[in-house]
Design a protein around this motif. Structure first.
Motif, PDB file in Angstrom:
ATOM      1  N   PHE A 165      22.926 -51.492 -16.396  1.00 23.36           N
ATOM      2  CA  PHE A 165      21.513 -51.128 -16.389  1.00 23.36           C
ATOM      3  C   PHE A 165      21.074 -50.580 -17.746  1.00 23.36           C
ATOM      4  CE2 PHE A 165      22.617 -50.748 -11.805  1.00 23.36           C
ATOM      5  CZ  PHE A 165      21.785 -51.751 -11.349  1.00 23.36           C
ATOM      6  N   TYR A 166      22.008 -49.914 -18.441  1.00 19.25           N
ATOM      7  CA  TYR A 166      21.703 -49.491 -19.811  1.00 19.25           C
ATOM      8  C   TYR A 166      21.444 -50.720 -20.689  1.00 19.25           C
ATOM      9  CZ  TYR A 166      23.261 -44.718 -18.765  1.00 19.25           C
ATOM     10  OH  TYR A 166      23.380 -43.445 -18.240  1.00 19.25           O
ATOM     11  N   VAL A 167      22.283 -51.748 -20.493  1.00 19.57           N
ATOM     12  CA  VAL A 167      22.126 -52.984 -21.269  1.00 19.57           C
ATOM     13  C   VAL A 167      20.786 -53.641 -20.956  1.00 19.57           C
ATOM     14  CG1 VAL A 167      23.053 -55.298 -21.676  1.00 19.57           C
ATOM     15  CG2 VAL A 167      24.612 -53.364 -21.403  1.00 19.57           C
ATOM     16  N   ILE A 168      20.443 -53.701 -19.653  1.00 15.63           N
ATOM     17  CA  ILE A 168      19.188 -54.344 -19.251  1.00 15.63           C
ATOM     18  C   ILE A 168      17.987 -53.606 -19.834  1.00 15.63           C
ATOM     19  CG2 ILE A 168      17.678 -54.842 -17.282  1.00 15.63           C
ATOM     20  CD1 ILE A 168      20.183 -55.410 -15.636  1.00 15.63           C
ATOM     21  N   VAL A 169      17.989 -52.269 -19.698  1.00 12.06           N
ATOM     22  CA  VAL A 169      16.860 -51.491 -20.216  1.00 12.06           C
ATOM     23  C   VAL A 169      16.772 -51.618 -21.734  1.00 12.06           C
ATOM     24  CG1 VAL A 169      15.935 -49.166 -20.514  1.00 12.06           C
ATOM     25  CG2 VAL A 169      16.825 -49.873 -18.294  1.00 12.06           C
ATOM     26  N   GLY A 170      17.918 -51.550 -22.413  1.00  9.96           N
ATOM     27  CA  GLY A 170      17.920 -51.720 -23.864  1.00  9.96           C
ATOM     28  C   GLY A 170      17.392 -53.083 -24.272  1.00  9.96           C
ATOM     29  N   PHE A 171      17.813 -54.112 -23.539  1.00  8.45           N
ATOM     30  CA  PHE A 171      17.336 -55.469 -23.837  1.00  8.45           C
ATOM     31  C   PHE A 171      15.834 -55.583 -23.589  1.00  8.45           C
ATOM     32  CE2 PHE A 171      16.456 -59.848 -22.454  1.00  8.45           C
ATOM     33  CZ  PHE A 171      16.842 -60.529 -23.597  1.00  8.45           C
ATOM     34  N   LEU A 172      15.361 -54.963 -22.498  1.00 12.45           N
ATOM     35  CA  LEU A 172      13.926 -55.016 -22.195  1.00 12.45           C
ATOM     36  C   LEU A 172      13.106 -54.324 -23.276  1.00 12.45           C
ATOM     37  CD1 LEU A 172      13.811 -54.356 -18.333  1.00 12.45           C
ATOM     38  CD2 LEU A 172      13.459 -56.506 -19.529  1.00 12.45           C
ATOM     39  N   LEU A 173      13.613 -53.226 -23.793  1.00 16.38           N
ATOM     40  CA  LEU A 173      12.890 -52.529 -24.859  1.00 16.38           C
ATOM     41  C   LEU A 173      12.861 -53.367 -26.142  1.00 16.38           C
ATOM     42  CD1 LEU A 173      14.191 -48.882 -24.297  1.00 16.38           C
ATOM     43  CD2 LEU A 173      11.914 -49.782 -23.783  1.00 16.38           C
ATOM     44  N   ILE A 174      13.991 -54.043 -26.425  1.00 20.96           N
ATOM     45  CA  ILE A 174      14.012 -54.945 -27.587  1.00 20.96           C
ATOM     46  C   ILE A 174      13.054 -56.101 -27.358  1.00 20.96           C
ATOM     47  CG2 ILE A 174      15.443 -56.565 -28.905  1.00 20.96           C
ATOM     48  CD1 ILE A 174      17.820 -54.699 -28.337  1.00 20.96           C
ATOM     49  N   LEU A 175      13.085 -56.631 -26.129  1.00 17.76           N
ATOM     50  CA  LEU A 175      12.209 -57.754 -25.796  1.00 17.76           C
ATOM     51  C   LEU A 175      10.741 -57.331 -25.850  1.00 17.76           C
ATOM     52  CD1 LEU A 175      13.280 -60.544 -25.187  1.00 17.76           C
ATOM     53  CD2 LEU A 175      12.865 -60.137 -22.761  1.00 17.76           C
ATOM     54  N   GLY A 180      23.120 -65.027  -9.040  1.00 18.41           N
ATOM     55  CA  GLY A 180      24.105 -65.090 -10.119  1.00 18.41           C
ATOM     56  C   GLY A 180      24.592 -63.743 -10.577  1.00 18.41           C
ATOM     57  N   GLY A 181      23.880 -62.683 -10.162  1.00 20.93           N
ATOM     58  CA  GLY A 181      24.311 -61.339 -10.516  1.00 20.93           C
ATOM     59  C   GLY A 181      24.197 -61.049 -12.000  1.00 20.93           C
ATOM     60  N   PHE A 182      25.043 -60.145 -12.449  1.00 17.63           N
ATOM     61  CA  PHE A 182      24.958 -59.689 -13.835  1.00 17.63           C
ATOM     62  C   PHE A 182      25.335 -60.783 -14.827  1.00 17.63           C
ATOM     63  CE2 PHE A 182      25.915 -55.466 -11.703  1.00 17.63           C
ATOM     64  CZ  PHE A 182      24.580 -55.094 -11.682  1.00 17.63           C
ATOM     65  N   VAL A 183      26.178 -61.715 -14.383  1.00 17.29           N
ATOM     66  CA  VAL A 183      26.546 -62.833 -15.267  1.00 17.29           C
ATOM     67  C   VAL A 183      25.309 -63.662 -15.603  1.00 17.29           C
ATOM     68  CG1 VAL A 183      27.903 -64.953 -15.474  1.00 17.29           C
ATOM     69  CG2 VAL A 183      28.906 -62.929 -14.390  1.00 17.29           C
ATOM     70  N   ALA A 184      24.509 -63.961 -14.571  1.00 15.81           N
ATOM     71  CA  ALA A 184      23.277 -64.733 -14.793  1.00 15.81           C
ATOM     72  C   ALA A 184      22.295 -63.949 -15.651  1.00 15.81           C
ATOM     73  CB  ALA A 184      22.636 -65.090 -13.450  1.00 15.81           C
ATOM     74  N   MET A 185      22.220 -62.632 -15.432  1.00  9.04           N
ATOM     75  CA  MET A 185      21.312 -61.809 -16.242  1.00  9.04           C
ATOM     76  C   MET A 185      21.678 -61.871 -17.721  1.00  9.04           C
ATOM     77  SD  MET A 185      20.785 -58.407 -13.878  1.00  9.04           S
ATOM     78  CE  MET A 185      20.049 -58.499 -12.243  1.00  9.04           C
ATOM     79  N   VAL A 186      22.975 -61.703 -18.007  1.00  5.95           N
ATOM     80  CA  VAL A 186      23.434 -61.762 -19.401  1.00  5.95           C
ATOM     81  C   VAL A 186      23.177 -63.144 -19.985  1.00  5.95           C
ATOM     82  CG1 VAL A 186      25.444 -61.622 -20.911  1.00  5.95           C
ATOM     83  CG2 VAL A 186      25.141 -59.937 -19.086  1.00  5.95           C
ATOM     84  N   ALA A 187      23.404 -64.177 -19.182  1.00  2.46           N
ATOM     85  CA  ALA A 187      23.175 -65.548 -19.652  1.00  2.46           C
ATOM     86  C   ALA A 187      21.711 -65.757 -20.020  1.00  2.46           C
ATOM     87  CB  ALA A 187      23.610 -66.549 -18.582  1.00  2.46           C
ATOM     88  N   PHE A 188      20.804 -65.232 -19.199  1.00  2.94           N
ATOM     89  CA  PHE A 188      19.374 -65.363 -19.498  1.00  2.94           C
ATOM     90  C   PHE A 188      18.989 -64.543 -20.735  1.00  2.94           C
ATOM     91  CE2 PHE A 188      18.545 -67.154 -15.228  1.00  2.94           C
ATOM     92  CZ  PHE A 188      17.654 -68.153 -15.607  1.00  2.94           C
ATOM     93  N   MET A 189      19.619 -63.399 -20.915  1.00  2.00           N
ATOM     94  CA  MET A 189      19.349 -62.620 -22.121  1.00  2.00           C
ATOM     95  C   MET A 189      19.703 -63.424 -23.372  1.00  2.00           C
ATOM     96  SD  MET A 189      20.767 -58.825 -21.138  1.00  2.00           S
ATOM     97  CE  MET A 189      20.498 -58.106 -19.521  1.00  2.00           C
ATOM     98  N   LEU A 190      20.878 -64.037 -23.351  1.00  2.00           N
ATOM     99  CA  LEU A 190      21.303 -64.838 -24.498  1.00  2.00           C
ATOM    100  C   LEU A 190      20.408 -66.062 -24.671  1.00  2.00           C
ATOM    101  CD1 LEU A 190      25.184 -64.688 -23.978  1.00  2.00           C
ATOM    102  CD2 LEU A 190      23.794 -63.368 -25.595  1.00  2.00           C
ATOM    103  N   LEU A 191      20.016 -66.664 -23.539  1.00  2.00           N
ATOM    104  CA  LEU A 191      19.173 -67.854 -23.602  1.00  2.00           C
ATOM    105  C   LEU A 191      17.822 -67.551 -24.220  1.00  2.00           C
ATOM    106  CD1 LEU A 191      18.599 -70.821 -22.888  1.00  2.00           C
ATOM    107  CD2 LEU A 191      17.819 -70.032 -20.629  1.00  2.00           C
ATOM    108  N   VAL A 192      17.206 -66.448 -23.808  1.00  2.00           N
ATOM    109  CA  VAL A 192      15.872 -66.136 -24.330  1.00  2.00           C
ATOM    110  C   VAL A 192      15.935 -65.794 -25.817  1.00  2.00           C
ATOM    111  CG1 VAL A 192      15.813 -63.638 -23.888  1.00  2.00           C
ATOM    112  CG2 VAL A 192      13.713 -64.951 -23.756  1.00  2.00           C
ATOM    113  N   LEU A 193      17.011 -65.151 -26.256  1.00  2.00           N
ATOM    114  CA  LEU A 193      17.166 -64.875 -27.684  1.00  2.00           C
ATOM    115  C   LEU A 193      17.295 -66.172 -28.478  1.00  2.00           C
ATOM    116  CD1 LEU A 193      19.587 -61.791 -27.633  1.00  2.00           C
ATOM    117  CD2 LEU A 193      17.130 -61.807 -28.112  1.00  2.00           C
ATOM    118  N   PHE A 194      18.070 -67.105 -27.923  1.00  2.00           N
ATOM    119  CA  PHE A 194      18.217 -68.406 -28.594  1.00  2.00           C
ATOM    120  C   PHE A 194      16.884 -69.149 -28.647  1.00  2.00           C
ATOM    121  CE2 PHE A 194      18.709 -73.011 -28.024  1.00  2.00           C
ATOM    122  CZ  PHE A 194      19.318 -73.329 -29.241  1.00  2.00           C
ATOM    123  N   LEU A 195      16.154 -69.153 -27.528  1.00  2.00           N
ATOM    124  CA  LEU A 195      14.871 -69.860 -27.488  1.00  2.00           C
ATOM    125  C   LEU A 195      13.871 -69.262 -28.473  1.00  2.00           C
ATOM    126  CD1 LEU A 195      14.444 -70.431 -23.634  1.00  2.00           C
ATOM    127  CD2 LEU A 195      15.031 -72.131 -25.371  1.00  2.00           C
TER     128      LEU A 195
END
Length: 745
Positions: free
Chosen positions: A5-15, A488-503
């Protein structure tokens, strides 16, 4: 477990930083379009004024964050894990959707995007929860009335803003005319009083009214004395406007800059939630979870989100600074502004959109309605009104798309309509209101004449269609992303984080590459340059390049047509057909740009060279007609599997075809290098080839008449090929001649 959840919140703030950039890129058109289109000040000055409005509006926006917390979903029924899944899905989808529209230069609504993403993700999560718990219903989990209100607001704001822009601008033009500086002493005071009072009311109600920094006592005093405040403001600003006019101060310029500030302030104050509301809600959710022990995120319910947001000043200030940086540096913001300015442009220029059936029907219906009205209105009235709309008297700054009167109407009317929406608690989109007011005012100003109306309306329909597409795409895409993340759980979440950064990285790289190519085109330089001699030099350079490309394309298509016939290659012929259509569309666009450049060139040169310029243009069109006349019977012949082309014809025609190809290559080289030292011998060679083709045609006609058992389908096809080849050579001769004289030889 909680580390994710720290990772998700940090990613959301970056996003959120990325979202601020793409959101400002999209919404900058709301408050920059009028000032930039009318050239009331330097671009830097406009940005400074808008930046001040954005920064102040952002700091005062703390009370607008609740839609992300409980505007769509009922958070007390959702766990921390579910809420985080919804928030992550919303932000991932939002950044990608907005960036996609910005890259295309199409303004869309960040409000609609956020609402429908929240609705899509919450709807999917609600379906999953109701499927697992019979005690829950969609009505308990969703606040669907909000989404329905936004949809209704779309229809209402689009129609009202367009009609209001049309009527108010028509009235303003009747009062001021295009030569508006002629009688300002009688009208500028009243106009300035209305404008400044409207903007003051807009800032007071829209900008400060909901601010948490205004005390309740002061807010109540404003509500109780609004009428008195407006009367005093009107009297004071009317007197001030007259005084400024007599001091030779441009009142319209002040109105436009004040309106830019007001709309920028309202945009930041009300739309900041669309960019950082979700990340801040996610941060508050995590804080609440940790403050209450942080045990099981799957069972910890987010009742705390039912409370109103208390956004720290520091966060709002940082967001405001990021928005200002985005406003000053974003190429995509300038691209979106360009679309809106181009569609409301008063004069000629490059039309960004083509024609569409809907636009053609609307234009034809409008013309019929206009004819009926003209028959009813007396001639004296028509003549007087016509004199007020004499565009030859238009007073516009160098390079402006429209004048200061229309810019003032656009901003003041947009502010008033947004005030009305606020008063009626209708969530009007600033994008919808400002864009449609600008389109209505441009129509009233007769900026859409019969030559451009169908293209402008196609553009407007495309933009409106994009708004509705935003809602559908946001809802479906975010719902799917949320569904995948849930299973997909946290694996899918991390995958989407990487995908959106790439896009985002890929989109940035692609846009920069495209923008670099566009900025360097001669077309853009011709349309933006104001020096007639430089425009002529650019036009000459562009003309040579275009004609060289035309000859190269003709040569390639001519070769493809003959080989397609010889080898019965239907794919090659179909590809050639598509290519000809594409080239025709490009030529139409190029011709419009070159015609505008010719009108901006020095008069003495334009008068001398325009005959050859238009002759070359006609040759380009004749190429397309001739190639299509050559291709269509061949395409039909091969597509229907008729008898193959005779080897006798192929062997007889090939030497001619090679000679024509050689002549086309030589012509292209001569034009590109402007080397006409062998000009006379080239013309003789063209004439000789035409004579050879004439002899070949006579020979083939005699063969058709005398030979028994000849296949008349293939014989007729060959005859058509010879005739069109002769026209091709003749057109090339005329083109070389036109280029020779255009170059001043």
């Amino acid at each position: 477990m909680t580390e994710i959840f720290y990772v998700i919140v940090g990613f959301l703030l970056i996003l959120a930083v990325f979202d601020l950039f793409v959101g400002v890129s999209n919404d900058a058109v709301n408050f920059l379009q009028s000032a930039i289109g009318a050239k009331v000040a330097r671009f830097r000055t406009v940005l400074i004024v808008a930046s001040a409005g954005v920064l102040i509006g952002a700091v005062m926006s703390a009370g607008m964050m609740d839609i992300a917390r409980h505007g769509i979903m009922q958070p007390s029924y959702y766990s921390l894990t579910e809420v985080m899944t919804i928030f992550l899905a919303v932000m991932v989808t939002d950044v990608v959707v907005l960036d996609m529209f910005n890259s295309m230069g199409m303004p869309t609504s960040t409000t609609v995007s956020l609402v429908f993403e929240l609705l899509g993700a919450s709807f999917v999560m609600a379906l999953l929860k109701t499927a697992g718990d019979d005690g829950l219903t969609l009505g308990m989990l969703l606040n669907s009335n909000k989404a329905l209100t936004v949809i209704i607001a779309i229809f209402v704001s689009v129609a009202i803003a367009f009609v209001a822009g049309l009527l108010v601008q028509w009235l303003a033009r009747v009062i001021f005319s295009f030569n508006y500086k002629k009688k300002l002493g009688y009208t500028i005071g009243i106009f300035g009083g209305i404008a400044f009072t409207s903007l003051a009311y807009f800032i007071l109600i829209k900008g400060l009214g909901d601010s948490p920094f205004i005390s309740e006592t002061f807010r109540q005093w404003i509500d109780a004395n609004t009428t008195m405040i407006l009367i005093v403001a009107f009297i004071a600003t009317t007197i001030l406007s007259e005084l400024l006019y007599f001091l030779k101060v441009n009142v319209f310029k002040i109105i436009v800059l004040a309106g830019t500030f007001a709309l920028a302030m309202a945009f930041a104050g009300n739309d900041l939630v669309n960019f950082i509301g979700v990340p801040l809600a996610a941060l508050d959710s995590l804080k609440d979870f940790l403050a209450n022990g942080g045990t099981d995120p799957d069972s910890f319910m987010m009742t705390s989100l039912q409370e109103s947001a208390k956004s720290p000043m520091l966060y709002l200030l940082i967001a405001g600074v990021i928005m200002v940086i985005a406003l000053a540096t974003s190429k995509k913001a300038q691209n979106v502004v360009k679309t809106s300015v181009n569609l409301s442009r008063q004069g000629e220029g490059d039309e960004m959109f083509g024609s569409s059936p809907v636009a053609r029907v609307l234009v034809r219906s409008s013309q019929n309605l206009t004819s009926v009205v003209e028959q009813i209105v007396p001639s004296s009235v028509k003549n007087w009104i016509g004199s007020r709309f004499n565009k030859k008297e238009a007073i516009m700054a160098e390079g402006a798309a429209f004048d200061e009167v229309r810019a003032s109407v656009n901003l003041v009317l947009s502010a008033l309509l947004i005030i009305m929406g606020t008063t009626l608690t209708l969530p009007l989109s600033t994008t919808y209101v400002t864009f449609m007011v600008a389109m209505g005012s441009s129509l009233a100003d007769k900026a859409w004449n019969r030559e451009t109306a169908v293209f402008r309306i196609t553009g407007v329909v495309s933009v409106i269609g994009g708004w509705f597409m935003t809602a559908g795409i946001a809802f479906v895409a975010c719902g799917l992303v949320c569904l995948i993340m849930h299973f997909g759980g946290f694996v899918a979440m991390v995958a989407f984080m990487l995908l959106v950064l790439f896009l985002l990285w890929n989109s940035k790289r692609g846009f920069d590459k495209k923008e670099k190519a566009v900025d360097n085109t001669v077309e853009q330089q011709m349309l933006s340059n104001s020096d007639p001699k430089q425009v002529w030099n650019l036009l000459s350079q562009h003309f040579i390049g275009v004609q060289t490309d035309v000859i190269r394309n003709v040569s390639e298509d001519y070769d493809a047509i003959f080989k397609g016939l010889e080898n019965e290659d239907i794919r090659s012929l179909r590809r050639c057909s598509r290519n000809l259509k594409e080239i025709k569309n490009i030529q139409q666009k190029v011709r419009k740009v070159e015609l505008v450049a010719m009108r901006r060139s020095p008069m003495e040169i334009a008068v001398e060279r325009n005959t050859w310029f238009h002759l070359a243009m006609n040759c380009d069109e004749e190429y397309m007609y001739g190639m299509r006349r050559m291709l269509e019977p061949i395409l039909e012949h091969v597509d229907n599997c008729f008898d193959p082309f005779s080897k006798t014809y192929v062997n007889e025609y090939r030497p001619v075809m090679e000679k024509v190809q050689s002549m086309l290559a030589t012509a292209g080289k001569v034009i590109s290098q402007s080397d006409y030292s062998d000009y006379e011998s080239m013309l003789r060679e063209f004439q000789g080839t035409i004579a050879d083709l004439s002899a070949l045609r006579k020979k083939h006609i005699d063969r058709m008449q005398r030979e028994e058992g000849i296949n008349f389908k293939t014989a007729q096809l060959y005859l058509n090929l010879i005739q069109e080849t002769s026209e091709l050579v003749n057109t090339t001769k005329h083109l070389v001649r036109a280029c020779y004289h255009f170059a001043g030889k």
